[in-house]
Enzyme design. Structure first.
Site, mmCIF file in Angstrom:
data_model
loop_
_atom_site.group_PDB
_atom_site.id
_atom_site.type_symbol
_atom_site.label_atom_id
_atom_site.label_comp_id
_atom_site.label_asym_id
_atom_site.label_seq_id
_atom_site.Cartn_x
_atom_site.Cartn_y
_atom_site.Cartn_z
ATOM 1 N N PRO A 86 28.344 44.462 40.729
ATOM 2 C CA PRO A 86 28.148 44.232 39.107
ATOM 3 C C PRO A 86 28.393 44.821 38.183
ATOM 4 O O PRO A 86 27.647 44.581 36.867
ATOM 5 C CB PRO A 86 26.451 43.669 39.964
ATOM 6 C CG PRO A 86 26.376 44.552 40.788
ATOM 7 C CD PRO A 86 28.144 44.140 42.316
ATOM 8 N N GLU A 113 24.996 51.004 47.742
ATOM 9 C CA GLU A 113 24.017 51.358 46.256
ATOM 10 C C GLU A 113 26.037 50.999 45.565
ATOM 11 O O GLU A 113 25.301 51.329 44.009
ATOM 12 C CB GLU A 113 23.758 52.544 46.292
ATOM 13 C CG GLU A 113 22.343 52.498 47.284
ATOM 14 C CD GLU A 113 21.877 51.153 46.941
ATOM 15 O OE1 GLU A 113 21.082 51.220 45.560
ATOM 16 O OE2 GLU A 113 21.530 50.539 47.180
ATOM 17 N N ARG A 151 41.612 26.696 43.073
ATOM 18 C CA ARG A 151 41.302 24.306 43.533
ATOM 19 C C ARG A 151 42.421 24.486 41.238
ATOM 20 O O ARG A 151 42.050 23.335 41.581
ATOM 21 C CB ARG A 151 39.476 24.327 42.696
ATOM 22 C CG ARG A 151 39.566 24.723 41.526
ATOM 23 C CD ARG A 151 37.179 24.672 40.822
ATOM 24 N NE ARG A 151 37.383 23.011 41.035
ATOM 25 C CZ ARG A 151 37.336 23.050 39.182
ATOM 26 N NH1 ARG A 151 37.699 23.795 38.465
ATOM 27 N NH2 ARG A 151 37.380 21.726 39.027
ATOM 28 N N ASP A 166 37.852 20.573 33.093
ATOM 29 C CA ASP A 166 36.742 21.165 33.496
ATOM 30 C C ASP A 166 35.787 21.289 31.725
ATOM 31 O O ASP A 166 36.188 21.893 30.850
ATOM 32 C CB ASP A 166 37.254 22.231 34.255
ATOM 33 C CG ASP A 166 37.418 22.215 35.657
ATOM 34 O OD1 ASP A 166 36.855 20.583 35.655
ATOM 35 O OD2 ASP A 166 37.859 22.619 35.875
HETATM 36 N N1 ADE Z 1 27.529 42.780 44.559
HETATM 37 C C1 ADE Z 1 26.385 42.293 43.688
HETATM 38 N N2 ADE Z 1 26.232 41.531 42.879
HETATM 39 C C2 ADE Z 1 27.628 41.085 42.877
HETATM 40 C C3 ADE Z 1 27.608 40.191 41.497
HETATM 41 N N3 ADE Z 1 27.122 39.938 40.082
HETATM 42 N N4 ADE Z 1 28.945 40.333 41.013
HETATM 43 C C4 ADE Z 1 30.279 40.411 42.082
HETATM 44 N N5 ADE Z 1 29.867 41.265 42.822
HETATM 45 C C5 ADE Z 1 28.497 41.509 43.541
#
Ligand code: ADE
Length: 223
Positions: A86, A113, A151, A166
């Site tokens: 994230p 974490e 794809r 697309d």
């Molecule tokens: N791992 C946890 N959340 C994630 C996200 N939003 N994008 C990529 N990997 C992740």
């Protein structure tokens, strides 16, 4: 194209990448996809992949040794190493087109974490997030990246034109689509789509695509 996914949860990746178009792409040799368990690169009896963070704090951090060992055993000069996290750059359709040009992707799925930062500093080419929310681990995110990328490979879609048309590739969302019946519960398909006039249909689609983009994704029109 070759793709290696490194995860603590191979089964999370296996099922969604074994169906439909992803299944066919593998059967037709368009992609050589391998899903590996990171624990296979641990050397201790208990296959430990995480440890407490230096400096304290909640949760566990993924250890560097198995990740380095795995990537170093799989990579070659042409490999691109991606970490799903994230904390990464937000994944877009244009990134999917870039990944589709690479010969070999190694995708590391983060968990716990976080991941020892030496992996990011010394092993990874790109940190990628699939959106501004936190998943329990990166395996689901890796599936999203692989699906969106594979794809686009030549021959993966029955009709190569459809990837170019697309949403996002075209710079706006797609126009509404309808199929039979021409009338359902009294709701009629727009007359123009039944007209056979291809120029007018194309103009209608363009107008509707912009209208829909304005309603759902005005940020795309600002670009
Ligand atoms: N791992 C946890 N959340 C994630 C996200 N939003 N994008 C990529 N990997 C992740």
């Amino acid at each position: 194209m070759k793709i290696d996914i490194l995860t603590l949860f191979p089964e999370i990746c296996r099922a969604p990448l074994s169906e439909s178009m992803m299944k066919r792409a593998q059967e037709n040799g368009i992609v050589d996809l391998r899903i590996h368990n990171l624990r296979d690169w641990t050397k201790d009896k208990h296959h430990v992949v995480d440890d407490a963070p230096f400096g304290g704090g909640p949760g566990m951090v993924m250890k560097p040794e198995p990740i380095f060992a795995a990537v170093e055993s799989l990579r070659n000069e042409k490999s691109t190493v991606v970490l799903m996290t994230p904390q990464g750059k937000r994944f877009t359709q244009s990134m999917a087109w870039e990944f589709a040009k690479t010969e070999h992707l190694i995708i590391i799925c983060g968990h716990y974490e976080g991941i020892d930062h030496r992996v990011i500093e010394h092993l990874v080419d790109a940190e990628i997030s699939i959106g501004d929310y936190v998943l329990t681990n990166g395996a689901i995110a890796a599936v999203v990246l692989v699906d969106a990328t594979v794809r686009l490979l030549p021959g993966a879609l029955g009709d190569d034109q459809s990837a170019v048309e697309d949403s996002f590739s075209a710079g706006s969302l797609e126009a509404p689509q309808y199929t039979r019946p021409a009338e359902f519960r009294g709701w009629k398909v727009p007359e123009i789509l039944l007209s056979g006039n291809h120029a007018e249909i194309a103009a209608w689609r363009k107008k509707e695509a912009i209208k829909r983009t304005g309603e759902n994704r005005p940020d795309l029109l600002d670009k």
